[in-house]
Write an enzyme that holds these catalytic residues in place. Sequence first.
Site, short mmCIF file in Angstrom:
data_model
loop_
_atom_site.label_atom_id
_atom_site.label_comp_id
_atom_site.label_asym_id
_atom_site.label_seq_id
_atom_site.Cartn_x
_atom_site.Cartn_y
_atom_site.Cartn_z
N GLU A 54 77.27 38.76 64.51
CA GLU A 54 77.36 39.15 65.79
C GLU A 54 78.48 40.06 65.99
O GLU A 54 78.68 39.76 67.06
CB GLU A 54 77.44 37.93 66.17
CG GLU A 54 76.03 36.59 66.25
CD GLU A 54 74.67 36.32 66.21
OE1 GLU A 54 74.19 38.29 66.81
OE2 GLU A 54 73.89 36.20 66.10
N LYS A 64 69.93 40.00 58.80
CA LYS A 64 71.50 40.15 58.72
C LYS A 64 72.12 39.33 57.90
O LYS A 64 74.07 39.50 57.69
CB LYS A 64 71.82 40.85 59.91
CG LYS A 64 71.07 41.83 60.95
CD LYS A 64 71.03 42.27 62.06
CE LYS A 64 71.31 41.29 62.95
NZ LYS A 64 69.92 40.65 63.13
N GLU A 108 73.56 39.26 77.30
CA GLU A 108 73.94 37.91 76.18
C GLU A 108 73.73 36.14 76.36
O GLU A 108 73.95 36.32 77.25
CB GLU A 108 75.82 38.12 76.37
CG GLU A 108 76.38 37.47 75.05
CD GLU A 108 77.49 37.31 75.87
OE1 GLU A 108 77.66 36.00 75.43
OE2 GLU A 108 78.78 38.13 75.00
N PHE A 134 67.49 43.14 73.68
CA PHE A 134 65.67 43.60 74.19
C PHE A 134 65.63 44.75 75.18
O PHE A 134 64.18 44.45 75.23
CB PHE A 134 65.87 42.03 75.14
CG PHE A 134 66.29 42.13 76.39
CD1 PHE A 134 65.40 41.81 77.39
CD2 PHE A 134 67.40 41.89 76.87
CE1 PHE A 134 65.57 41.96 78.73
CE2 PHE A 134 68.13 41.75 78.00
CZ PHE A 134 66.75 41.52 78.50
N MET A 153 66.75 40.57 66.00
CA MET A 153 66.79 39.75 65.72
C MET A 153 65.40 39.42 64.09
O MET A 153 64.30 39.67 64.08
CB MET A 153 65.78 38.24 66.82
CG MET A 153 66.82 38.43 68.31
SD MET A 153 68.21 37.60 68.13
CE MET A 153 67.88 35.72 67.75
N CYS A 159 53.61 46.82 69.55
CA CYS A 159 54.22 45.22 70.80
C CYS A 159 55.20 45.02 71.38
O CYS A 159 55.09 44.01 72.43
CB CYS A 159 53.99 44.11 68.52
SG CYS A 159 52.29 44.06 68.67
#
Length: 181
Positions: free
Chosen positions: A85, A19, A160, A115, A15, A175
């Site tokens: 996407e 892109k 999603e 994620f 993210m 991190c």
Amino acid sequence: MNSRSGYIHIILGPMFSGKSTELIRLLKRYQVAMYTCLVIKYSKDERYGRGLVTHDNDSVPAIPVNSLNEINCNDINADVIGIDEGQFFPDIVEFCDYMANNGKILIVAALDGTFLRQPFGNILNLIPRAEYVLKLTAVCMICFGSASFSKRISDEQEIEIIGGKEKYQSVCRVCYFKINN
């Protein structure tokens, strides 16, 4: 196969890595060169309306679809097809391969990982069929180093979940594993 050479160009990254910005930049370059362009976006991403809009508010008109097979491949008159996407389209590999084999230039922007740092959808299966693959990085929103991962900061567990800075951070490896940000 068409006699004109098509190809597949993939833009990957976490993210906030730019892109969609890179996708729009490449599309505008082709438009300057008098190529006709078609832009496809994922219909469930309703954050910015019907068009493809970057986090910096740059935009181009786009056709929203849930699945690429909603588009009749024989009716596409464009020379260049941009897909944003791409990780959300389960038929991305077959669609892009078919279109490139028929002389179209495909530019696909997609998250490469979830994620959870797992492959996102079918997008990584497109890499062996692509001529060009670019992996972008973002800025880590915690330490300001180079970020290769997307970290969800909201509580949802489904893969999603569409969102921006209210749900995700771009983070570096160190991190990513920090519990409290």
